[in-house]
Design a protein around this motif. Structure first.
Motif, PDB file in Angstrom:
ATOM      1  N   GLY A 234       0.828  -1.212   0.000  1.00  0.00           N
ATOM      2  CA  GLY A 234       0.000   0.000   0.000  1.00  0.00           C
ATOM      3  C   GLY A 234       0.856   1.253   0.000  1.00  0.00           C
ATOM      4  N   THR A 235       2.037   1.183  -0.615  1.00  0.00           N
ATOM      5  CA  THR A 235       3.001   2.287  -0.569  1.00  0.00           C
ATOM      6  C   THR A 235       3.479   2.599  -1.984  1.00  0.00           C
ATOM      7  OG1 THR A 235       3.756   1.548   1.596  1.00  0.00           O
ATOM      8  CG2 THR A 235       5.200   3.069   0.387  1.00  0.00           C
ATOM      9  N   THR A 236       3.643   3.896  -2.256  1.00  0.00           N
ATOM     10  CA  THR A 236       4.241   4.350  -3.515  1.00  0.00           C
ATOM     11  C   THR A 236       5.685   4.743  -3.225  1.00  0.00           C
ATOM     12  OG1 THR A 236       2.107   5.179  -4.301  1.00  0.00           O
ATOM     13  CG2 THR A 236       4.079   6.004  -5.395  1.00  0.00           C
ATOM     14  N   TYR A 237       6.613   4.083  -3.891  1.00  0.00           N
ATOM     15  CA  TYR A 237       8.037   4.329  -3.671  1.00  0.00           C
ATOM     16  C   TYR A 237       8.524   5.382  -4.655  1.00  0.00           C
ATOM     17  CZ  TYR A 237       7.840   0.158  -0.751  1.00  0.00           C
ATOM     18  OH  TYR A 237       7.519  -0.751   0.224  1.00  0.00           O
ATOM     19  N   GLU A 238       9.735   5.946  -4.380  1.00  0.00           N
ATOM     20  CA  GLU A 238      10.260   7.035  -5.194  1.00  0.00           C
ATOM     21  C   GLU A 238      10.673   6.552  -6.578  1.00  0.00           C
ATOM     22  OE1 GLU A 238      13.396   8.886  -3.054  1.00  0.00           O
ATOM     23  OE2 GLU A 238      12.088   9.610  -1.416  1.00  0.00           O
ATOM     24  N   ASP A 242      14.277   2.188  -5.107  1.00  0.00           N
ATOM     25  CA  ASP A 242      13.662   2.267  -3.779  1.00  0.00           C
ATOM     26  C   ASP A 242      12.641   1.142  -3.589  1.00  0.00           C
ATOM     27  OD1 ASP A 242      12.931   3.153  -1.276  1.00  0.00           O
ATOM     28  OD2 ASP A 242      11.470   4.606  -2.056  1.00  0.00           O
ATOM     29  N   LEU A 243      11.911   0.832  -4.662  1.00  0.00           N
ATOM     30  CA  LEU A 243      10.916  -0.239  -4.588  1.00  0.00           C
ATOM     31  C   LEU A 243      11.573  -1.592  -4.368  1.00  0.00           C
ATOM     32  CD1 LEU A 243       7.995  -1.299  -4.950  1.00  0.00           C
ATOM     33  CD2 LEU A 243       8.442  -1.376  -7.411  1.00  0.00           C
ATOM     34  N   SER A 244      12.605  -1.869  -5.129  1.00  0.00           N
ATOM     35  CA  SER A 244      13.263  -3.173  -5.007  1.00  0.00           C
ATOM     36  C   SER A 244      14.016  -3.316  -3.695  1.00  0.00           C
ATOM     37  CB  SER A 244      14.223  -3.383  -6.184  1.00  0.00           C
ATOM     38  OG  SER A 244      15.206  -2.345  -6.205  1.00  0.00           O
ATOM     39  N   SER A 245      14.436  -2.191  -3.119  1.00  0.00           N
ATOM     40  CA  SER A 245      15.227  -2.256  -1.883  1.00  0.00           C
ATOM     41  C   SER A 245      14.340  -2.401  -0.649  1.00  0.00           C
ATOM     42  CB  SER A 245      16.085  -0.995  -1.739  1.00  0.00           C
ATOM     43  OG  SER A 245      16.979  -0.884  -2.826  1.00  0.00           O
ATOM     44  N   ASN A 246      13.199  -1.734  -0.652  1.00  0.00           N
ATOM     45  CA  ASN A 246      12.384  -1.670   0.551  1.00  0.00           C
ATOM     46  C   ASN A 246      11.134  -2.545   0.512  1.00  0.00           C
ATOM     47  OD1 ASN A 246      14.066   0.319   1.839  1.00  0.00           O
ATOM     48  ND2 ASN A 246      13.202   1.806   0.408  1.00  0.00           N
ATOM     49  N   CYS A 247      10.688  -2.951  -0.687  1.00  0.00           N
ATOM     50  CA  CYS A 247       9.489  -3.788  -0.773  1.00  0.00           C
ATOM     51  C   CYS A 247       9.886  -5.263  -0.601  1.00  0.00           C
ATOM     52  CB  CYS A 247       8.802  -3.582  -2.126  1.00  0.00           C
ATOM     53  SG  CYS A 247       7.292  -4.560  -2.297  1.00  0.00           S
ATOM     54  N   PRO A 248       9.238  -5.981   0.286  1.00  0.00           N
ATOM     55  CA  PRO A 248       9.613  -7.389   0.514  1.00  0.00           C
ATOM     56  C   PRO A 248       9.435  -8.256  -0.714  1.00  0.00           C
ATOM     57  CG  PRO A 248       8.222  -6.541   2.266  1.00  0.00           C
ATOM     58  CD  PRO A 248       8.186  -5.533   1.170  1.00  0.00           C
TER      59      PRO A 248
END
Length: 256
Positions: A234-238, A242-248
């Protein structure tokens, strides 16, 4: 003398006589019935016994009576030291009572009872097998129902995730100036919206060929690549990094 023999119509004996019409006929019928019943009783008493009844009576009489000295087998046992009521065998470990007779009185041939018994056992075994097969069929039906129920629940969950993804896609596309979805089913369409051209109809037919699971996978990938959005977080990454680093991960299982 003649006067004495004449009936005295005034005497008590004459008055007590029953002179109702038809009474003599009733008396004769009763006497005939009683005579017939007495004759039947006499016939029953004098009826000769059948051969089978006589044989049974003689057999029962012989079986009830103990063997005497006139029996050669019993006489030989007595010479060897056997006494009446004693168990057989040198150490007295044998039987005391004679082996009972299995008398066959029916007209069926030898082996008929065994055949009848075997057929009854086969019938019982067939009945047990039918019960076992019925039980297995019920268990299989219950397992199939549980699988269908589980699949139905999973399908409903995926449908809910797909609607959630469609709403997020429509909102993000609109925020980024996209007025028309990449595919018609990317957005939640109004229930009574009329399609104005054949191209929209063809897109609808194409989208209907996809399963709910396939649509969910495609739309999830679109949201991640186009908007760097993870439906599960439920989050929009920069950005993609950022998506690949912080999204499980990119599925519901990875986020459990």
């Amino acid at each position: 003398m003649e006067e004495d023999e004449e009936e005295d119509y005034m005497s008590d004996l004459f008055i007590k006589q029953d002179v109702r019409p038809g009474l003599p006929m009733v008396r004769r019928v009763k006497e005939a019935i009683q005579k017939e019943e007495k004759q039947k009783e006499a016939n029953e008493k004098n009826r000769q016994k059948s051969i089978k009844e006589e044989e049974k009576e003689r057999r029962d009489l012989v079986l009830k009576s103990a063997l005497g000295n006139e029996n050669k087998g019993f006489a030989l046992l007595q010479k060897m030291g056997y006494k009446s009521g004693q168990a057989l065998g040198r150490s007295g470990e044998g039987i005391v009572e004679p082996i009972p007779l299995n008398i066959k009185t029916g007209r069926s041939g030898l082996g008929h009872d065994e055949l009848k018994k075997r057929k009854a056992e086969e019938k019982l075994e067939n009945y047990r097998q039918k019960l076992h097969m019925k039980k297995q069929a019920n268990e299989q039906a219950a397992d199939d129902f549980r699988v269908r129920f589980k699949n139905k629940q999973e399908e409903r969950k995926m449908e809910g995730d797909l609607r959630k993804s469609q709403r997020a896609c429509q909102q993000l596309d609109t925020q980024n100036g996209i007025d028309v979805p990449k595919e018609t089913w990317y957005w939640i369409e109004p229930e009574e919206e009329e399609r104005k051209d054949e191209e929209d109809k063809e897109d609808a037919c194409t989208s209907s060929d996809l399963s709910v699971s396939e649509k969910l996978q495609i739309l999830t990938a679109y949201l991640r690549e186009q908007h760097f959005y993870c439906i599960w977080c439920g989050t929009t990454y920069e950005d993609s990094e950022d998506l690949s680093s912080n999204c499980p991960g990119d599925s519901a299982a990875d986020h459990d």
